[in-house]
Design a protein around this motif. Structure first.
Motif, short mmCIF file in Angstrom:
data_model
loop_
_atom_site.label_atom_id
_atom_site.label_comp_id
_atom_site.label_asym_id
_atom_site.label_seq_id
_atom_site.Cartn_x
_atom_site.Cartn_y
_atom_site.Cartn_z
N GLY A 17 -29.33 -10.31 -31.60
CA GLY A 17 -29.11 -9.81 -32.33
C GLY A 17 -27.57 -8.72 -32.17
N GLU A 36 -28.78 1.28 -26.21
CA GLU A 36 -29.61 0.38 -25.64
C GLU A 36 -30.69 1.17 -24.62
N GLY A 43 -30.71 -7.38 -24.24
CA GLY A 43 -32.13 -7.24 -24.80
C GLY A 43 -33.49 -8.34 -23.26
N VAL A 44 -34.21 -8.77 -23.84
CA VAL A 44 -35.47 -9.37 -23.54
C VAL A 44 -34.67 -10.89 -23.18
N CYS A 50 -35.07 -16.09 -22.30
CA CYS A 50 -34.71 -16.82 -22.33
C CYS A 50 -34.29 -17.53 -20.46
N LYS A 54 -35.25 -19.92 -17.99
CA LYS A 54 -34.75 -21.04 -17.72
C LYS A 54 -33.59 -21.41 -16.03
N ALA A 118 -32.96 5.51 -28.67
CA ALA A 118 -32.72 5.79 -30.43
C ALA A 118 -33.71 6.92 -30.92
N GLY A 153 -36.16 -5.93 -31.24
CA GLY A 153 -36.94 -6.54 -30.64
C GLY A 153 -38.62 -6.98 -30.91
N TYR A 192 -44.59 -21.64 -26.25
CA TYR A 192 -44.25 -22.01 -25.35
C TYR A 192 -43.30 -21.00 -24.11
N ASP A 321 -36.42 -9.95 -33.62
CA ASP A 321 -37.75 -10.74 -33.96
C ASP A 321 -38.23 -9.26 -35.06
N ALA A 329 -33.39 -16.49 -29.91
CA ALA A 329 -31.97 -15.97 -29.86
C ALA A 329 -31.13 -16.08 -30.69
P1 FAD Z 1 -34.12 -8.53 -27.83
O1 FAD Z 1 -33.96 -9.47 -26.74
O2 FAD Z 1 -35.61 -7.78 -27.51
O3 FAD Z 1 -33.55 -7.27 -27.74
C1 FAD Z 1 -34.01 -5.76 -28.28
C2 FAD Z 1 -33.25 -4.28 -27.06
O4 FAD Z 1 -33.20 -3.28 -27.84
C3 FAD Z 1 -34.03 -4.04 -26.04
O5 FAD Z 1 -32.53 -4.42 -24.83
C4 FAD Z 1 -34.36 -2.90 -25.87
O6 FAD Z 1 -34.48 -2.48 -24.19
C5 FAD Z 1 -34.38 -2.64 -27.04
N1 FAD Z 1 -34.40 -0.91 -27.48
C6 FAD Z 1 -36.00 -1.34 -27.84
N2 FAD Z 1 -36.27 -0.64 -28.52
C7 FAD Z 1 -35.46 0.79 -28.97
C8 FAD Z 1 -34.85 2.10 -28.85
N3 FAD Z 1 -35.73 2.84 -29.54
N4 FAD Z 1 -33.41 2.56 -28.70
C9 FAD Z 1 -32.34 1.72 -28.28
N5 FAD Z 1 -32.63 0.57 -27.71
C10 FAD Z 1 -33.78 0.21 -27.79
N6 FAD Z 1 -35.38 -17.43 -27.42
C11 FAD Z 1 -34.73 -18.62 -27.28
O7 FAD Z 1 -34.24 -18.57 -28.35
N7 FAD Z 1 -35.11 -19.29 -26.24
C12 FAD Z 1 -35.32 -19.33 -25.26
O8 FAD Z 1 -35.06 -20.15 -24.17
C13 FAD Z 1 -36.52 -17.94 -25.11
N8 FAD Z 1 -37.36 -17.97 -24.40
C14 FAD Z 1 -37.82 -16.79 -23.89
C15 FAD Z 1 -38.55 -16.24 -22.72
C16 FAD Z 1 -39.96 -16.11 -22.81
C17 FAD Z 1 -40.62 -15.27 -21.95
C18 FAD Z 1 -39.73 -14.37 -23.25
C19 FAD Z 1 -40.59 -13.48 -23.28
C20 FAD Z 1 -38.63 -15.19 -24.76
C21 FAD Z 1 -37.93 -15.87 -24.87
N9 FAD Z 1 -36.78 -15.77 -26.12
C22 FAD Z 1 -36.12 -17.63 -26.25
C23 FAD Z 1 -37.14 -15.03 -26.78
C24 FAD Z 1 -35.63 -14.50 -26.98
O9 FAD Z 1 -35.59 -13.73 -26.15
C25 FAD Z 1 -35.78 -12.90 -27.93
O10 FAD Z 1 -35.98 -13.80 -29.79
C26 FAD Z 1 -35.06 -12.40 -28.56
O11 FAD Z 1 -34.55 -11.83 -27.16
C27 FAD Z 1 -34.64 -11.59 -29.37
O12 FAD Z 1 -33.50 -11.30 -29.96
P2 FAD Z 1 -33.49 -9.31 -30.09
O13 FAD Z 1 -31.89 -9.34 -30.22
O14 FAD Z 1 -33.93 -9.22 -31.93
O15 FAD Z 1 -34.32 -8.59 -29.09
#
Ligand code: FAD
Length: 475
Positions: A17, A36, A43-44, A50, A54, A118, A153, A192, A321, A329
């Motif tokens: 995101g 970050e 991120g996650v 993901c 994979k 942050a 996230g 999943y 998320d 993602a």
């Molecule tokens: P995130 O990817 O969670 O990123 C958030 C970031 O914010 C992190 O890096 C974190 O460190 C940072 N952060 C948090 N708080 C702070 C703060 N206060 N200050 C600074 N930084 C901060 N989705 C798919 O579409 N396909 C898949 O195959 C898939 N497989 C997955 C498998 C697993 C095991 C898991 C756990 C998830 C999977 N997902 C998959 C879901 C996907 O990873 C998430 O939906 C996606 O990462 C969400 O993106 P985001 O940008 O919202 O947040």
């Protein structure tokens, strides 16, 4: 505060995101900072979601193919053995390369990357503290922003009484980094993440038991597809305990005793690791949302946003998320782009009816749009067409004949309402169906589109033809 800087947009979180929003904002000429808290970007998704899952699914599938399938193709391998440290190191390398690419991408767009934790200090101010308070490196910063995008996230949840200990009661994070194959992996939750990670460890030699409270696995799936998936996974050796609730877990001498409540009474199960994958919640802890007065959904904790991804504090946006909708993602990235376009005064939006969902078991499962159950619930007149992969030449060549394609279309208009695929390379095949839904295509549009031969996608064309009962090959 040591430093004060001004930005058009400050993005908190560098997941799919946050980093995609950052790039789009830079493309639109904004001065952008992305904060970050972890040392690696992405991120996650890139670090513990993901991508590593994979990478392990692909490696473990190769292992399984070498052990079980190559002989049928006339390939003799001798004794196949597992080198888990190399498999894990390869996964780590894939992650490392992709996170480095995200850094290059942001640097290439002149986006300021700031490492630290942050916290909102007002509607237009973000304060950043070094993530490691003992570190001598890094200092507190205060950033002023015209707009702030929250993209922090989600994080795994555990049911009450089952707290993660990182050793025996583990989350997906640890299940991606185990240094040995568990003898028996218990999995709480048949969603999943549990099914994918269960597949990895099953292929590598673990006994795997999935404990699911509901009567079906992966609840969002079309019923016909979900039942087929469960049958296939069972045949692969995955054990399922359905309508079973975990009431407690006790650790003794390197093993976990799990107390269960089944329809028939109480039972217990013993395993050496228990993966808890019952869902994820938005990560808002210590972000300062209460202090600035951002409203959240009292049930789920999701931040409430309007159609422009704006929270009730007009300069603060939220995506991914953190807000309602599928925790995926590609959904987070689409929202990142839309939010930034709204900030820039453009009409960014996301079509939530055209978001693909994939489960990377083997065979894969992929879908877009409504399930047959949802169509029925909404009293929509519909037709379905299905076609098995066993009828596709390419699937025969590969020896991957398990599964089918199901197309659901409106009975009167023939508009595609949903497509559900269980079969080889379903994850890639769904792209055509997402495009069809996005463009409001009919099943006849897919049926009359010429598909290459021999391909898996021919099964989709035949399923689309079957909607109007004119499949060439279906019996
Ligand atoms: P995130 O990817 O969670 O990123 C958030 C970031 O914010 C992190 O890096 C974190 O460190 C940072 N952060 C948090 N708080 C702070 C703060 N206060 N200050 C600074 N930084 C901060 N989705 C798919 O579409 N396909 C898949 O195959 C898939 N497989 C997955 C498998 C697993 C095991 C898991 C756990 C998830 C999977 N997902 C998959 C879901 C996907 O990873 C998430 O939906 C996606 O990462 C969400 O993106 P985001 O940008 O919202 O947040």
């Amino acid at each position: 505060m040591a430093k004060d800087q001004n930005y058009d947009v400050v993005i908190i979180g560098s997941g799919p995101g946050g980093y995609v929003a950052a790039v789009r904002a830079a493309q639109l000429g904004m001065k952008v900072a992305c904060v970050e808290k972890e040392p690696r970007l992405g991120g996650v998704c890139l670090n513990r979601g993901c991508i590593p899952s994979k990478a392990l699914l692909d490696s473990s599938e190769y292992y399984h193919l070498a052990k079980e399938q190559f002989a049928a193709h006339g390939i003799k391998t001798g004794r196949v053995s597992l080198d888990l440290p190399t498999m894990m190191a390869r996964k780590e390398k894939v992650v490392e390369e992709l996170t480095a690419n995200v850094r290059k991408l942001l640097e290439g767009h002149n986006i300021e990357i700031i490492h630290g934790t942050a916290r909102l200090a007002g509607p237009d101010r973000v304060e950043i503290a070094p993530s490691d308070p003992n570190s001598k490196k890094g200092k507190d910063l205060s950033l002023q922003a015209r707009a702030i995008i929250l993209a922090t996230g989600g994080e795994p949840v555990s049911p009450s009484g089952l707290a993660f200990d990182g050793q025996h009661l583990i989350s997906s994070r640890e299940a991606l980094t185990l240094d040995s194959v568990p003898k028996h992996l218990g999995i709480v939750g048949g969603g999943y993440i549990g099914l994918e990670l269960g597949s990895v460890w099953l292929r590598l030699g673990a006994k795997v038991t999935v404990i699911e409270m509901l009567p079906k696995i992966a609840t969002g799936l079309d019923g016909q597809v979900g039942r087929k998936l469960q049958r296939i996974l069972k045949r692969q050796g995955m054990r399922f305990m359905m309508q079973t609730k975990v009431t407690a877990a006790k650790i003794s001498r390197n093993s976990v005793r799990v107390d269960l409540e089944t329809k028939k009474g109480t039972e217990s199960l013993s395993c050496d690791r228990l993966l808890i994958s019952v869902g994820r919640r938005p990560r808002t802890g210590a972000l300062g949302i209460e202090e600035v007065g951002i409203k959240t959904d009292p049930g789920t904790g999701h931040l409430l946003v309007d159609g422009s991804y704006r929270t009730n504090v007009p300069s603060i946006y939220a995506i991914g998320d953190l807000i309602a909708g599928p925790m995926l993602a590609h959904k987070a990235s689409a929202e990142g782009i839309a939010a930034v376009e709204c900030i820039a005064g453009k009409s960014g939006e996301v079509n939530y009816d055209a978001i693909p969902a994939v489960i990377y078991t083997w065979p894969e499962v992929a879908s877009v749009g409504l399930t047959e159950e949802q169509v029925k619930e909404r009293n929509i007149d519909y037709c379905t067409g299905t076609y098995p992969f066993s009828g596709a030449g390419r699937a025969r060549c590969m020896g991957e004949t398990e599964g089918f394609v199901k197309v659901i279309a409106h009975k009167k208009t023939d508009r595609i309402l949903g497509v559900h695929i269980i079969g080889p390379r379903a994850a890639d095949m769904i792209a055509e169906c997402v495009l069809a839904v996005e463009f409001g295509a009919s099943s006849e549009d897919i049926a009359r589109t010429i598909h290459g031969h021999p391909t898996f996608a021919e099964a989709l064309q035949e399923a689309a033809m079957a909607v109007q009962k004119c499949s060439i090959y279906a019996s």
